[in-house]
Design a protein around this motif. Sequence first.
Motif, PDB file in Angstrom:
ATOM      1  N   PRO A 131       9.151  -6.938   3.159  1.00  0.00           N
ATOM      2  CA  PRO A 131       7.752  -7.457   3.292  1.00  0.00           C
ATOM      3  C   PRO A 131       7.351  -6.986   4.871  1.00  0.00           C
ATOM      4  CG  PRO A 131       9.045  -9.485   2.796  1.00  0.00           C
ATOM      5  CD  PRO A 131      10.067  -8.417   2.984  1.00  0.00           C
ATOM      6  N   GLY A 132       6.050  -6.354   4.772  1.00  0.00           N
ATOM      7  CA  GLY A 132       5.579  -5.848   5.918  1.00  0.00           C
ATOM      8  C   GLY A 132       6.008  -4.441   6.690  1.00  0.00           C
ATOM      9  N   VAL A 133       7.104  -4.016   6.244  1.00  0.00           N
ATOM     10  CA  VAL A 133       7.499  -2.891   6.751  1.00  0.00           C
ATOM     11  C   VAL A 133       6.558  -1.659   6.790  1.00  0.00           C
ATOM     12  CG1 VAL A 133       9.152  -1.004   6.410  1.00  0.00           C
ATOM     13  CG2 VAL A 133       9.967  -3.122   6.305  1.00  0.00           C
ATOM     14  N   VAL A 134       6.329  -1.060   7.724  1.00  0.00           N
ATOM     15  CA  VAL A 134       5.583   0.152   8.081  1.00  0.00           C
ATOM     16  C   VAL A 134       6.268   1.373   8.047  1.00  0.00           C
ATOM     17  CG1 VAL A 134       3.642   0.986   9.559  1.00  0.00           C
ATOM     18  CG2 VAL A 134       3.870  -1.375   9.107  1.00  0.00           C
ATOM     19  N   MET A 135       5.858   2.254   7.172  1.00  0.00           N
ATOM     20  CA  MET A 135       6.445   3.541   7.206  1.00  0.00           C
ATOM     21  C   MET A 135       5.600   4.643   7.133  1.00  0.00           C
ATOM     22  SD  MET A 135       9.060   2.853   3.851  1.00  0.00           S
ATOM     23  CE  MET A 135       9.671   4.652   3.938  1.00  0.00           C
ATOM     24  N   GLY A 136       5.644   5.741   7.988  1.00  0.00           N
ATOM     25  CA  GLY A 136       4.790   6.892   8.075  1.00  0.00           C
ATOM     26  C   GLY A 136       4.761   7.913   6.790  1.00  0.00           C
ATOM     27  N   ASP A 137       4.283   9.026   7.031  1.00  0.00           N
ATOM     28  CA  ASP A 137       4.184  10.135   5.869  1.00  0.00           C
ATOM     29  C   ASP A 137       5.771  10.745   5.913  1.00  0.00           C
ATOM     30  OD1 ASP A 137       1.609   9.431   5.404  1.00  0.00           O
ATOM     31  OD2 ASP A 137       1.216  11.017   6.765  1.00  0.00           O
ATOM     32  N   ALA A 165       0.959  -1.192  -0.077  1.00  0.00           N
ATOM     33  CA  ALA A 165       0.365  -0.253   0.107  1.00  0.00           C
ATOM     34  C   ALA A 165       0.836   1.290   0.197  1.00  0.00           C
ATOM     35  CB  ALA A 165      -0.974   0.051   1.161  1.00  0.00           C
ATOM     36  N   ILE A 166       0.937   1.989  -1.228  1.00  0.00           N
ATOM     37  CA  ILE A 166       1.855   3.086  -1.290  1.00  0.00           C
ATOM     38  C   ILE A 166       0.817   4.171  -1.204  1.00  0.00           C
ATOM     39  CG2 ILE A 166       3.305   4.184  -2.665  1.00  0.00           C
ATOM     40  CD1 ILE A 166       4.198   1.383  -1.780  1.00  0.00           C
ATOM     41  N   GLY A 167       1.253   5.274  -0.398  1.00  0.00           N
ATOM     42  CA  GLY A 167       0.638   6.461  -0.227  1.00  0.00           C
ATOM     43  C   GLY A 167       0.604   7.531  -1.375  1.00  0.00           C
ATOM     44  N   GLU A 168      -0.433   8.410  -1.419  1.00  0.00           N
ATOM     45  CA  GLU A 168      -0.396   9.221  -2.382  1.00  0.00           C
ATOM     46  C   GLU A 168       0.894  10.312  -2.289  1.00  0.00           C
ATOM     47  OE1 GLU A 168      -3.332  13.225  -3.472  1.00  0.00           O
ATOM     48  OE2 GLU A 168      -4.175  11.495  -2.506  1.00  0.00           O
ATOM     49  N   ALA A 201      14.602   0.396  -7.151  1.00  0.00           N
ATOM     50  CA  ALA A 201      14.223  -0.079  -5.968  1.00  0.00           C
ATOM     51  C   ALA A 201      13.400  -1.153  -5.725  1.00  0.00           C
ATOM     52  CB  ALA A 201      13.372   1.340  -5.194  1.00  0.00           C
ATOM     53  N   GLN A 202      13.304  -1.827  -4.531  1.00  0.00           N
ATOM     54  CA  GLN A 202      12.434  -2.979  -4.377  1.00  0.00           C
ATOM     55  C   GLN A 202      11.568  -2.906  -3.261  1.00  0.00           C
ATOM     56  OE1 GLN A 202      14.529  -6.642  -3.780  1.00  0.00           O
ATOM     57  NE2 GLN A 202      12.864  -7.810  -4.584  1.00  0.00           N
ATOM     58  N   VAL A 203      10.281  -2.579  -3.487  1.00  0.00           N
ATOM     59  CA  VAL A 203       9.339  -2.587  -2.334  1.00  0.00           C
ATOM     60  C   VAL A 203       8.394  -3.709  -2.229  1.00  0.00           C
ATOM     61  CG1 VAL A 203       7.320  -1.391  -1.384  1.00  0.00           C
ATOM     62  CG2 VAL A 203       9.387   0.019  -2.731  1.00  0.00           C
ATOM     63  N   ARG A 204       8.421  -4.609  -1.158  1.00  0.00           N
ATOM     64  CA  ARG A 204       7.961  -5.875  -1.307  1.00  0.00           C
ATOM     65  C   ARG A 204       6.513  -6.028  -0.682  1.00  0.00           C
ATOM     66  NH1 ARG A 204      11.616 -10.278  -0.279  1.00  0.00           N
ATOM     67  NH2 ARG A 204       9.790 -11.301  -0.453  1.00  0.00           N
ATOM     68  N   GLU A 205       6.007  -6.973  -0.835  1.00  0.00           N
ATOM     69  CA  GLU A 205       4.724  -7.232  -0.424  1.00  0.00           C
ATOM     70  C   GLU A 205       4.195  -6.974   1.071  1.00  0.00           C
ATOM     71  OE1 GLU A 205       6.954 -11.068   0.314  1.00  0.00           O
ATOM     72  OE2 GLU A 205       6.715  -9.771  -1.370  1.00  0.00           O
ATOM     73  N   GLY A 206       3.220  -6.630   1.349  1.00  0.00           N
ATOM     74  CA  GLY A 206       2.475  -6.163   2.685  1.00  0.00           C
ATOM     75  C   GLY A 206       3.101  -4.850   3.048  1.00  0.00           C
ATOM     76  N   VAL A 248      15.932  -1.527   4.395  1.00  0.00           N
ATOM     77  CA  VAL A 248      15.090  -1.386   5.484  1.00  0.00           C
ATOM     78  C   VAL A 248      14.480  -3.126   5.541  1.00  0.00           C
ATOM     79  CG1 VAL A 248      13.020  -0.480   6.660  1.00  0.00           C
ATOM     80  CG2 VAL A 248      14.643   1.085   4.957  1.00  0.00           C
ATOM     81  N   TYR A 249      14.877  -4.012   6.264  1.00  0.00           N
ATOM     82  CA  TYR A 249      14.748  -5.300   6.325  1.00  0.00           C
ATOM     83  C   TYR A 249      13.312  -5.229   7.397  1.00  0.00           C
ATOM     84  CZ  TYR A 249      18.441  -6.707   3.752  1.00  0.00           C
ATOM     85  OH  TYR A 249      19.482  -6.773   2.644  1.00  0.00           O
ATOM     86  N   GLU A 250      12.501  -6.259   7.027  1.00  0.00           N
ATOM     87  CA  GLU A 250      11.288  -6.405   7.998  1.00  0.00           C
ATOM     88  C   GLU A 250      11.636  -6.825   9.383  1.00  0.00           C
ATOM     89  OE1 GLU A 250      12.182 -10.084   5.942  1.00  0.00           O
ATOM     90  OE2 GLU A 250      12.165  -8.029   5.112  1.00  0.00           O
ATOM     91  N   PRO A 251      10.874  -6.666  10.315  1.00  0.00           N
ATOM     92  CA  PRO A 251       9.449  -5.753  10.240  1.00  0.00           C
ATOM     93  C   PRO A 251       9.955  -4.386  10.959  1.00  0.00           C
ATOM     94  CG  PRO A 251       9.787  -7.186  12.338  1.00  0.00           C
ATOM     95  CD  PRO A 251      10.974  -7.629  11.479  1.00  0.00           C
TER      96      PRO A 251
END
Length: 187
Positions: free
Chosen positions: A39-45, A6-9, A17-22, A55-58
């Motif tokens: 996978p599954g990394v969470v990043m703010g705005d 899910a990529i923010g506006e 670059a590689q942005v993985r699933e989740g 940036v390795y999960e989690p």
Amino acid sequence: MSTEAAIGEGTKIWHLAQVREGVQMGRDCIIGRGAYVGPGVVMGDNCKVQNYGLVYEPAVLGNGVFIGPAVVLTNDTYPRAVTPDGELKSAHDWTPVGVTIRDGASIGARAVCIAPVTIGRWATVAAGAVVTKDVPDFALVAGVPARRIRWVGRAGVPLEAEGDEWVCPETGARYREENDELREVSA
């Protein structure tokens, strides 16, 4: 975990670059050339992951986090390619642990954060540092292993002592140190 990220506006992802699933990525982020977001990394705005940042999960990044070029956020406390009997390890043979970076913090070029650690709000990790323990809010850490060498404010500028307070020379913001922690003083 979702198979889609899910990529923010307004977020921009550079080539290679590689942005993985989740992945859950906020709005207006920038992911540089050759960066990896696991996978599954969470990043703010408003986060920036510069070229070749890993940036390795989690990992969990707050709002406004800066990851400098070639930074590594690890995720394996006891890394091995094989099990004790010599068999190749699989995803089921270990449990990833993450690095947490709070709002506004910056990690300098080629720094390594050894999970599990938390980098406090508005803290700065100097280029080339190796972080092996938690970093308090507003701390500037450097070295191998990283140690606090100064305090910094929201502008990232080292604070100057003024009586029993610390003052940002750029913004005038005031801070108080208590028990090896820094807190903002209300205006």
